[in-house]
Enzyme design. Structure first.
Site, PDB file in Angstrom:
ATOM      1  N   ASN A 170      30.330  43.869  50.976  1.00 29.83           N
ATOM      2  CA  ASN A 170      29.175  43.542  50.117  1.00 29.83           C
ATOM      3  C   ASN A 170      27.881  43.714  50.913  1.00 29.83           C
ATOM      4  OD1 ASN A 170      28.496  40.921  51.455  1.00 29.83           O
ATOM      5  ND2 ASN A 170      30.567  40.414  50.742  1.00 29.83           N
TER       6      ASN A 170
ATOM      7  N   LYS B  73      45.539  57.054  55.253  1.00 35.77           N
ATOM      8  CA  LYS B  73      44.458  57.301  54.310  1.00 35.77           C
ATOM      9  C   LYS B  73      45.035  57.748  52.966  1.00 35.77           C
ATOM     10  CE  LYS B  73      40.352  60.063  53.592  1.00 35.77           C
ATOM     11  NZ  LYS B  73      39.585  61.230  53.961  1.00 35.77           N
TER      12      LYS B  73
ATOM     13  N   PRO C 228      41.667  33.060  51.035  1.00 30.88           N
ATOM     14  CA  PRO C 228      41.511  31.609  51.125  1.00 30.88           C
ATOM     15  C   PRO C 228      40.029  31.247  51.094  1.00 30.88           C
ATOM     16  CG  PRO C 228      42.076  32.535  53.273  1.00 30.88           C
ATOM     17  CD  PRO C 228      42.161  33.661  52.283  1.00 30.88           C
ATOM     18  N   ASP C 229      39.698  30.086  50.540  1.00 30.20           N
ATOM     19  CA  ASP C 229      38.322  29.596  50.544  1.00 30.20           C
ATOM     20  C   ASP C 229      38.115  28.821  51.852  1.00 30.20           C
ATOM     21  OD1 ASP C 229      35.949  28.063  50.209  1.00 30.20           O
ATOM     22  OD2 ASP C 229      36.092  28.379  48.047  1.00 30.20           O
ATOM     23  N   ILE C 230      37.407  29.437  52.777  1.00 35.24           N
ATOM     24  CA  ILE C 230      37.258  28.870  54.132  1.00 35.24           C
ATOM     25  C   ILE C 230      36.516  27.534  54.075  1.00 35.24           C
ATOM     26  CG2 ILE C 230      36.350  29.306  56.450  1.00 35.24           C
ATOM     27  CD1 ILE C 230      36.465  32.361  55.663  1.00 35.24           C
TER      28      ILE C 230
ATOM     29  N   PHE D 202      26.638  27.923  51.049  1.00 37.21           N
ATOM     30  CA  PHE D 202      25.586  28.756  50.484  1.00 37.21           C
ATOM     31  C   PHE D 202      26.125  29.360  49.195  1.00 37.21           C
ATOM     32  CE2 PHE D 202      21.664  29.833  52.881  1.00 37.21           C
ATOM     33  CZ  PHE D 202      21.771  28.832  53.831  1.00 37.21           C
TER      34      PHE D 202
ATOM     35  N   LYS E  38      29.664  24.611  42.359  1.00 41.29           N
ATOM     36  CA  LYS E  38      30.347  24.930  43.635  1.00 41.29           C
ATOM     37  C   LYS E  38      30.406  23.719  44.557  1.00 41.29           C
ATOM     38  CE  LYS E  38      29.716  29.775  43.587  1.00 41.29           C
ATOM     39  NZ  LYS E  38      28.930  30.931  43.898  1.00 41.29           N
TER      40      LYS E  38
ATOM     41  N   LYS F 288      34.027  22.524  45.788  1.00 36.66           N
ATOM     42  CA  LYS F 288      34.389  22.609  47.213  1.00 36.66           C
ATOM     43  C   LYS F 288      34.333  21.233  47.885  1.00 36.66           C
ATOM     44  CE  LYS F 288      32.703  27.344  47.264  1.00 36.66           C
ATOM     45  NZ  LYS F 288      33.491  28.384  47.917  1.00 36.66           N
TER      46      LYS F 288
HETATM   47  O1  C5P Z   1      32.645  30.380  45.665  1.00 41.07           O
HETATM   48  P1  C5P Z   1      31.596  31.145  46.395  1.00 41.07           P
HETATM   49  O2  C5P Z   1      32.156  32.316  47.157  1.00 41.07           O
HETATM   50  O3  C5P Z   1      30.423  31.573  45.609  1.00 41.07           O
HETATM   51  O4  C5P Z   1      31.067  30.084  47.444  1.00 41.07           O
HETATM   52  C1  C5P Z   1      30.121  30.410  48.405  1.00 41.07           C
HETATM   53  C2  C5P Z   1      30.237  29.516  49.581  1.00 41.07           C
HETATM   54  O5  C5P Z   1      31.609  29.366  49.993  1.00 41.07           O
HETATM   55  C3  C5P Z   1      29.572  30.101  50.805  1.00 41.07           C
HETATM   56  O6  C5P Z   1      29.157  29.037  51.602  1.00 41.07           O
HETATM   57  C4  C5P Z   1      30.683  30.894  51.456  1.00 41.07           C
HETATM   58  O7  C5P Z   1      30.435  31.099  52.831  1.00 41.07           O
HETATM   59  C5  C5P Z   1      31.873  30.015  51.207  1.00 41.07           C
HETATM   60  N1  C5P Z   1      33.126  30.751  51.039  1.00 41.07           N
HETATM   61  C6  C5P Z   1      34.137  30.633  51.981  1.00 41.07           C
HETATM   62  N2  C5P Z   1      35.320  31.283  51.790  1.00 41.07           N
HETATM   63  C7  C5P Z   1      35.541  32.041  50.713  1.00 41.07           C
HETATM   64  C8  C5P Z   1      34.534  32.161  49.746  1.00 41.07           C
HETATM   65  C9  C5P Z   1      33.328  31.507  49.932  1.00 41.07           C
HETATM   66  O8  C5P Z   1      33.924  29.950  52.996  1.00 41.07           O
HETATM   67  N3  C5P Z   1      36.684  32.653  50.557  1.00 41.07           N
END
Ligand code: C5P
Length: 412
Positions: A216, A295, A313-315, A331, A345, A349
């Site tokens: 992105n 490729k 995974p959502d870190i 953010f 969010k 979270k």
């Molecule tokens: O859900 P969204 O991606 O919009 O959330 C954004 C926030 O979550 C940011 O702080 C981003 O760094 C964190 N994030 C993360 N891991 C992911 C997706 C988002 O830590 N897989």
């Protein structure tokens, strides 16, 4: 980066002592003045053998002070007058001999005299050593450097590398840009002193095959600005960065990763060793379910290839869910309805603070506008609308964090 005025209102006495690095001090004056500071140059006799007061006067816009017997001073007390006006004294280059003099409190010429005479509680002394590596590593110089630190001075550097004498080692003066940044950092309030801050920044890159991937537009600039601001505020900072083309802010430990999984694996074990976690990275929500070994070729294919995606995974959520979680800040990069999306969010979270910003308006730029959203309130940064430089926003956010965490330095 856009033009900044971080030294506006600051008056710096820049002392030069004998050393070939004096030629770099000409550039340093220029940078200090460009950053908004006023500079009074003071030169020892030895410094004048390397660079002329004429050059330093032209660059600083002020007559250089070279003697304690200056009849132009009405009271003939140059050492008092110069040190009472200054917000800081920076000696760059500081020779081995000059450091020895400072360590002993000697005062037989103007520069050492004014260093000794300065009001220590409001006029800090910073020294940037510059000398041959043998001179620097000599126990006498090391002892003197330690004495200077113990006496409350800040010793900046030295750097390691090629020396004017042809040798290689420790003893080079820090580069002018680095000295400027050190001085700017020195003036920032230490609201996060002793805190450990973990930051993610930049995009992630999710490979499709060995040459292609999904990424992105995140440039990493906001996260890198936060890392710099956190160091300036006195924190110990770890920065986990996706693929970006940005220099590491001075004093920051940087770990480079590519994919969301790598970022996750780097962050999770570190999280509980930190007091604050700021997730600015634009982490890819999905990655290709399988990585093609080779490729994917176009030849002979009638239809475009398709590939399945699987969720990353959502870190941030994972860190926030840890039993001993640090203070977590997220953010939210949105394109519309900033407040609603950011608050959703925050709740999803389970974090105490989220910072909304408009992704398309800020990606890659040096400025931004932030919306700080917690469970009950929201507030804009900058306060009166518009945008501000990311470093200024980062500094304001660090102060806000320190206040929310009720850190003593932020409350006083
Ligand atoms: O859900 P969204 O991606 O919009 O959330 C954004 C926030 O979550 C940011 O702080 C981003 O760094 C964190 N994030 C993360 N891991 C992911 C997706 C988002 O830590 N897989």
């Amino acid at each position: 980066m856009s033009e900044r005025s971080d030294l506006l209102g600051k008056h710096i006495v820049l002392g030069l002592t004998g050393g070939i690095a004096c030629y770099k001090s000409a550039e340093l004056v220029r940078l200090l003045v460009k950053a908004g500071g006023t500079v009074q140059v003071v030169m020892t006799e030895a410094a004048q053998a390397f660079i002329t007061p004429v050059t330093m006067q032209a660059l600083s816009g002020r007559a250089v002070a070279t003697s304690q017997w200056d009849v132009r001073e009405a009271n003939n007390m140059a050492h008092i007058n110069l040190s009472r006006e200054a917000d800081a004294i920076l000696v760059a280059p500081a020779s081995a001999d000059f450091m020895a003099k400072l360590a002993q409190g000697r005062a037989d010429e103007l520069l050492s005299l004014l260093c000794l005479a300065r009001p220590r509680e409001r006029c800090p002394l910073l020294v940037a050593p510059a000398m041959n590596r043998e001179m620097w590593s000599h126990p006498a110089t090391q002892r003197n450097a330690q004495i200077l630190s113990d006496d409350g001075s800040l010793v900046l550097g030295p750097d390691c590398g090629d020396q004017a004498c042809g040798e290689v080692g420790d003893g080079r003066m820090l580069e002018p840009q680095t000295l400027l940044e050190e001085l700017i950092a020195f003036f920032q309030p230490k609201v996060l002193r002793g805190q450990r801050v973990l930051i993610t920044a930049g995009p992630t890159f999710e490979s499709i095959d060995p040459v292609r991937g999904i990424t992105n537009h995140s440039s990493g600039k906001m996260g890198f600005a936060l890392a710099r601001a956190a160091v300036e505020a006195g924190a110990v900072v770890t920065l986990v960065a996706g693929p970006v083309n940005l220099p590491t802010p001075r004093g920051v430990r940087r770990i480079d990763v590519m994919s969301a999984l790598q970022m996750h694996d780097a962050v999770l074990p570190l999280a509980t060793q930190h007091d604050v976690f700021v997730a600015t990275a634009a982490v890819a929500d999905w990655r290709p379910a399988s990585l093609s070994q080779h490729k994917i070729k176009k030849e002979g294919k009638k239809v475009a290839p398709t590939f399945e995606l699987t969720e990353n995974p959502d870190i941030l959520a994972a860190v926030a869910a840890l039993p001993d979680a640090p203070y977590c800040v997220g953010f939210a990069a949105e394109s519309e309805h900033l407040l609603e999306h950011a608050r959703a969010k925050l709740l999803r979270k389970r974090i105490p603070l989220i910072v909304g910003n408009l992704g398309p308006a800020t990606f890659g730029r040096d400025d931004n506008a932030l919306l700080l959203v917690d469970a009950t309130e929201h507030r804009e940064l900058p306060e009166h609308g518009g945008t501000a430089d990311k470093l200024d926003l980062a500094r304001a956010l660090m102060l806000e964090l320190a206040r929310r965490m009720k850190l003593p330095a932020a409350l006083s």
